[in-house]
Design a protein around this motif. Structure first.
Motif, mmCIF file in Angstrom:
data_model
loop_
_atom_site.group_PDB
_atom_site.id
_atom_site.type_symbol
_atom_site.label_atom_id
_atom_site.label_comp_id
_atom_site.label_asym_id
_atom_site.label_seq_id
_atom_site.Cartn_x
_atom_site.Cartn_y
_atom_site.Cartn_z
ATOM 1 N N PRO A 96 -20.103 11.570 -7.670
ATOM 2 C CA PRO A 96 -21.392 11.509 -8.366
ATOM 3 C C PRO A 96 -22.491 12.320 -7.700
ATOM 4 N N TRP A 97 -22.340 12.661 -6.403
ATOM 5 C CA TRP A 97 -23.448 13.303 -5.699
ATOM 6 C C TRP A 97 -23.901 14.609 -6.346
ATOM 7 N N PRO A 98 -23.003 15.564 -6.694
ATOM 8 C CA PRO A 98 -23.486 16.812 -7.288
ATOM 9 C C PRO A 98 -24.237 16.592 -8.602
ATOM 10 N N ALA A 99 -23.798 15.603 -9.388
ATOM 11 C CA ALA A 99 -24.500 15.324 -10.640
ATOM 12 C C ALA A 99 -25.900 14.789 -10.365
ATOM 13 N N GLU A 100 -26.009 13.896 -9.397
ATOM 14 C CA GLU A 100 -27.329 13.399 -9.014
ATOM 15 C C GLU A 100 -28.207 14.542 -8.510
ATOM 16 N N ALA A 101 -27.605 15.452 -7.745
ATOM 17 C CA ALA A 101 -28.357 16.580 -7.197
ATOM 18 C C ALA A 101 -28.853 17.499 -8.302
ATOM 19 N N PHE A 102 -28.015 17.747 -9.311
ATOM 20 C CA PHE A 102 -28.462 18.616 -10.405
ATOM 21 C C PHE A 102 -29.590 17.963 -11.196
ATOM 22 N N ALA A 103 -29.476 16.677 -11.465
ATOM 23 C CA ALA A 103 -30.551 15.992 -12.180
ATOM 24 C C ALA A 103 -31.859 16.108 -11.402
ATOM 25 N N LEU A 158 -33.725 28.748 -7.876
ATOM 26 C CA LEU A 158 -32.506 29.532 -8.057
ATOM 27 C C LEU A 158 -31.607 29.439 -6.822
ATOM 28 N N PHE A 159 -32.209 29.428 -5.636
ATOM 29 C CA PHE A 159 -31.411 29.272 -4.422
ATOM 30 C C PHE A 159 -30.706 27.917 -4.415
ATOM 31 N N ARG A 160 -31.419 26.864 -4.800
ATOM 32 C CA ARG A 160 -30.821 25.537 -4.798
ATOM 33 C C ARG A 160 -29.673 25.448 -5.808
ATOM 34 N N PHE A 161 -29.839 26.066 -6.986
ATOM 35 C CA PHE A 161 -28.749 26.045 -7.965
ATOM 36 C C PHE A 161 -27.564 26.860 -7.457
ATOM 37 N N ALA A 205 -26.697 27.174 -4.385
ATOM 38 C CA ALA A 205 -26.042 26.341 -3.378
ATOM 39 C C ALA A 205 -25.231 25.230 -4.036
ATOM 40 N N LEU A 206 -25.784 24.611 -5.076
ATOM 41 C CA LEU A 206 -25.104 23.502 -5.742
ATOM 42 C C LEU A 206 -23.811 23.952 -6.407
ATOM 43 N N THR A 207 -23.776 25.198 -6.884
ATOM 44 C CA THR A 207 -22.584 25.713 -7.555
ATOM 45 C C THR A 207 -21.752 26.629 -6.649
ATOM 46 N N TYR A 208 -22.114 26.719 -5.393
ATOM 47 C CA TYR A 208 -21.392 27.550 -4.410
ATOM 48 C C TYR A 208 -21.264 28.989 -4.913
ATOM 49 N N ASN A 209 -22.347 29.472 -5.519
ATOM 50 C CA ASN A 209 -22.380 30.811 -6.091
ATOM 51 C C ASN A 209 -23.259 31.685 -5.207
ATOM 52 N N ALA A 210 -22.635 32.612 -4.481
ATOM 53 C CA ALA A 210 -23.371 33.445 -3.533
ATOM 54 C C ALA A 210 -23.756 34.804 -4.102
ATOM 55 N N HIS A 211 -23.671 34.982 -5.429
ATOM 56 C CA HIS A 211 -24.057 36.268 -6.024
ATOM 57 C C HIS A 211 -25.521 36.545 -5.686
ATOM 58 N N ARG A 212 -25.764 37.651 -5.026
ATOM 59 C CA ARG A 212 -27.078 37.908 -4.435
ATOM 60 C C ARG A 212 -28.173 38.191 -5.458
ATOM 61 N N ILE A 213 -27.824 38.460 -6.707
ATOM 62 C CA ILE A 213 -28.850 38.729 -7.716
ATOM 63 C C ILE A 213 -29.720 37.501 -7.983
ATOM 64 N N HIS A 214 -29.269 36.318 -7.524
ATOM 65 C CA HIS A 214 -30.000 35.090 -7.811
ATOM 66 C C HIS A 214 -30.955 34.666 -6.698
ATOM 67 N N TYR A 215 -30.826 35.253 -5.494
ATOM 68 C CA TYR A 215 -31.681 34.793 -4.391
ATOM 69 C C TYR A 215 -32.143 35.912 -3.466
ATOM 70 N N ASP A 216 -31.592 37.103 -3.596
ATOM 71 C CA ASP A 216 -31.943 38.236 -2.732
ATOM 72 C C ASP A 216 -32.619 39.292 -3.603
ATOM 73 N N ARG A 217 -33.951 39.277 -3.618
ATOM 74 C CA ARG A 217 -34.675 40.143 -4.547
ATOM 75 C C ARG A 217 -34.446 41.620 -4.233
ATOM 76 N N ASP A 218 -34.431 42.004 -2.953
ATOM 77 C CA ASP A 218 -34.189 43.406 -2.609
ATOM 78 C C ASP A 218 -32.844 43.869 -3.146
ATOM 79 N N TYR A 219 -31.813 43.043 -2.976
ATOM 80 C CA TYR A 219 -30.505 43.422 -3.496
ATOM 81 C C TYR A 219 -30.541 43.505 -5.020
ATOM 82 N N ALA A 220 -31.120 42.511 -5.673
ATOM 83 C CA ALA A 220 -31.137 42.482 -7.137
ATOM 84 C C ALA A 220 -31.819 43.709 -7.716
#
Length: 291
Positions: free
Chosen positions: A29-36, A190-193, A195-210
Motif C-alpha cells: 500500500p505504501w506507493p499508493a499512499e505516496a502517490f495520493a 516531477l522529481f518526486r513522481f 522517484a515514485l516510478t523509478y523513472n530516471a529519464h532526465r527530461i523530467h528533472y534535468d532542465r539542462d539535459y531536456a
C-alpha cells in the motif's frame, strides 16, 4: 510484427528480435499512499484485499536495473523492448488497459511482457519507430487483465543537433467537463513522481539535459502522470463504478512549470477524459469504461 523496408529506422529494426520479461511483485500500500500524497488526493482504501485504482499497478511493477546499465538519457542502455535505434530518443505515446478482475492490496501481481507490434512512420521531427509493449497481468497466478503501452522512438546520432520542440501556444480556454481536477507542476513534483516510478529519464528533472540534449523548451511532464490524473476523475466522481477499460493517447507533451487541468464528460457506461497544461491544447485524450 512487420516493418516496412527502405527507411533508416526500418533497416535498423529489420533484424531486431525483441525478448520477453516476467516479473512478480507483492502489492504494497505504501506507493499508493505516496502517490495520493503527491497529487494532494484522499487515498483510496488500502487494507489487505482492497482493489488498487486502475493503473496504480504502475507503482508495483517496477524494474530495478543496475546503475552500470543506465544510459546517458537516464533509461537503461539495453533491454528486451528497447529497439536498436542509433542515438535512441524515447517518448510515451499512449496505451490501453483491460481489467477482468481487480488487483488487490497484498496480492502477488505478475506480468509477462512482450513486444506486440512495431511500425515506422514519418512525423514532424522525421522518422519515428512505434513499439507496442504488451503486459499480461495476473494476480496470485490468475489472469486479471492486459495492458499495452505505445512507445515512440526517434534517432538522434551522436553530434547531431536535437530537433527543437517549441513551447505550446497559450491563450486557449480550459477544457470543459462536468468533472474537473487541477494540479500545479514544477521541478519538485516531477522529481518526486520520477522517484515514485523509478523513472530516471532526465527530461523530467534535468532542465539542462531536456533543453540542450533533447530540444525541449523545459522539463517534460510525465505522460503516465497525465493518464493517472485523468483517471482520478472517475475515481473521485464515480467511486461506485470501477473502471474496467481505459484507452488513452498522448498527442503532445506538456511542460513544467504548468497548471495541469484534467476534465471529464461522463455518459452512459463511459467517460471522455482530457488532460494537459492550462491554456494550451490538451496533451492527453482518453476514454474510461465502467464495468
Amino acid at each position: 510484427m512487420g516493418v516496412a523496408a527502405g527507411s533508416v529506422l526500418a533497416k535498423s529494426l529489420k533484424h531486431w528480435e525483441p525478448g520477453t520479461a516476467e516479473m512478480t511483485r507483492r502489492v504494497d500500500p505504501w506507493p499508493a499512499e505516496a502517490f495520493a500524497g503527491l497529487i494532494g488526493a484522499a487515498p483510496p482504501p488500502l487494507g489487505p484485499g482492497d482493489p488498487l485504482p486502475p493503473m496504480w499497478h504502475w507503482f508495483t511493477l517496477l524494474d530495478h536495473p543496475a546503475q552500470a546499465a543506465i544510459g546517458a538519457d537516464g533509461h537503461p542502455a539495453d533491454g528486451p523492448f528497447l529497439p536498436p535505434v542509433p542515438g535512441r530518443r524515447r517518448m510515451f505515446a499512449g496505451g490501453r488497459l483491460r481489467l477482468d478482475a481487480p488487483i488487490p492490496v497484498g496480492a502477488d501481481l505478475s506480468s509477462r511482457s512482450s513486444v506486440a507490434a512495431v511500425s515506422v512512420k514519418s512525423g514532424r521531427s522525421g522518422e519515428l519507430a512505434f513499439v507496442t509493449v504488451r503486459h499480461e497481468l495476473a494476480v496470485d497466478g490468475t489472469a486479471v487483465g492486459i495492458e499495452e503501452q505505445d512507445i515512440v522512438y526517434r534517432s538522434q546520432p551522436d553530434g547531431a543537433p536535437a530537433p527543437q520542440v517549441p513551447r505550446p501556444e497559450t491563450g486557449m480556454p480550459d477544457p470543459e467537463g462536468e468533472w474537473r481536477l487541477e494540479l500545479a507542476t514544477g521541478p519538485v513534483l516531477l522529481f518526486r513522481f520520477s522517484a515514485l516510478t523509478y523513472n530516471a529519464h532526465r527530461i523530467h528533472y534535468d532542465r539542462d539535459y531536456a533543453t540542450r540534449a533533447e530540444g525541449y523548451p523545459d522539463l517534460v511532464v510525465h505522460g503516465p502522470l497525465l493518464a493517472l490524473l485523468a483517471l482520478e476523475l472517475p475515481r473521485v466522481h464515480a467511486p461506485g463504478r470501477p473502471v474496467r477499460a481505459f484507452d488513452y493517447r498522448l498527442a503532445r507533451p506538456a511542460f513544467a512549470p504548468a497548471r495541469i487541468v484534467a476534465a471529464g464528460r461522463p455518459g452512459g457506461s463511459a467517460a471522455e477524459l482530457v488532460a494537459g497544461a492550462a491554456g494550451a491544447a490538451s496533451s492527453l485524450t482518453a476514454k474510461a469504461v465502467w464495468s
